[in-house]
Design a protein around this motif. Structure first.
Motif, PDB file in Angstrom:
ATOM      1  N   UNK A   1      27.249  50.723  26.412  1.00  0.00           N
ATOM      2  CA  UNK A   1      26.403  51.902  26.584  1.00  0.00           C
ATOM      3  C   UNK A   1      26.564  52.869  25.420  1.00  0.00           C
ATOM      4  N   UNK A   2      27.793  53.079  24.993  1.00  0.00           N
ATOM      5  CA  UNK A   2      28.056  54.018  23.901  1.00  0.00           C
ATOM      6  C   UNK A   2      27.414  53.549  22.605  1.00  0.00           C
ATOM      7  N   UNK A   3      27.535  52.283  22.311  1.00  0.00           N
ATOM      8  CA  UNK A   3      27.063  51.744  21.033  1.00  0.00           C
ATOM      9  C   UNK A   3      25.637  51.204  21.090  1.00  0.00           C
ATOM     10  N   UNK A   4      24.996  51.328  22.236  1.00  0.00           N
ATOM     11  CA  UNK A   4      23.628  50.801  22.397  1.00  0.00           C
ATOM     12  C   UNK A   4      23.596  49.342  21.943  1.00  0.00           C
ATOM     13  N   UNK A   5      24.560  48.572  22.457  1.00  0.00           N
ATOM     14  CA  UNK A   5      24.733  47.207  21.999  1.00  0.00           C
ATOM     15  C   UNK A   5      23.698  46.268  22.594  1.00  0.00           C
ATOM     16  N   UNK A   6      23.608  45.117  21.985  1.00  0.00           N
ATOM     17  CA  UNK A   6      22.622  44.111  22.342  1.00  0.00           C
ATOM     18  C   UNK A   6      23.229  43.074  23.278  1.00  0.00           C
ATOM     19  N   UNK A   7      22.374  42.410  24.026  1.00  0.00           N
ATOM     20  CA  UNK A   7      22.771  41.345  24.930  1.00  0.00           C
ATOM     21  C   UNK A   7      21.989  40.096  24.548  1.00  0.00           C
TER      22      UNK A   7
ATOM     23  N   UNK B   1      23.964  32.792  31.780  1.00  0.00           N
ATOM     24  CA  UNK B   1      24.472  34.153  31.790  1.00  0.00           C
ATOM     25  C   UNK B   1      24.146  34.873  30.495  1.00  0.00           C
ATOM     26  N   UNK B   2      24.803  35.979  30.277  1.00  0.00           N
ATOM     27  CA  UNK B   2      24.541  36.775  29.092  1.00  0.00           C
ATOM     28  C   UNK B   2      25.848  37.219  28.447  1.00  0.00           C
TER      29      UNK B   2
END
Length: 144
Positions: free
Chosen positions: A79-85, A92-93
């Motif tokens: 959430x903090x780093x606006x990371x990718x999935x 799964x992911x």
């Protein structure tokens, strides 16, 4: 050559660092590397982070699941780093994330502030160690 670190806290230390760099040999075939970076998170910050994560993991039910502290760490850093999935190899992911050990002091402060805000929204009763972490993050604000 051993690794040399200078914490640029005042003009004298900056001058010492500059003099040290100026004394180093140069070699185009095998150059030395000089890296300037922000200080990474402290062990004290890390302890405070885990106190907060432990309180969250014990008290918050996330979409019908109880998550371990380590799993919450992934949720918050994403959430903090606006990371990718991305999709995992076997289903799964996978969150493409950042290690907290590589975070700067400021990034760790922001992470603790994010956890504090989330905990308040979820009605988490933080223990003494976690409360101390939040006071620390609020005290240092953007200056840490």
């Amino acid at each position: 050559m051993n690794k040399q670190s200078y914490f640029l806290t005042d003009p004298v230390r900056r001058r010492n660092c500059t003099e040290f760099i100026n004394s180093l040999p140069t070699n185009p075939d095998s150059p030395l590397v000089v890296t300037i970076q922000e200080r990474t998170r402290s062990l004290d910050q890390n302890a405070k982070l885990w106190a907060c994560l432990n309180d969250i993991s014990e008290q918050v039910n996330w979409h019908g699941r109880k998550l371990a502290s380590e799993e919450w760490k992934h949720v918050f850093t994403a959430a903090l780093k606006k990371q990718d999935v991305v999709p995992g190899l076997d289903g799964g992911f996978v969150v493409l994330g950042q290690s907290t050990s590589r975070m700067t002091v400021g990034e760790m402060r922001d992470l603790i502030e994010l956890i504090s805000a989330f905990g308040a929204e979820q009605g988490v009763s933080f223990g003494d160690d976690a409360t101390c972490a939040m006071r620390w993050a609020a005290h240092y604000g953007r200056a840490a």
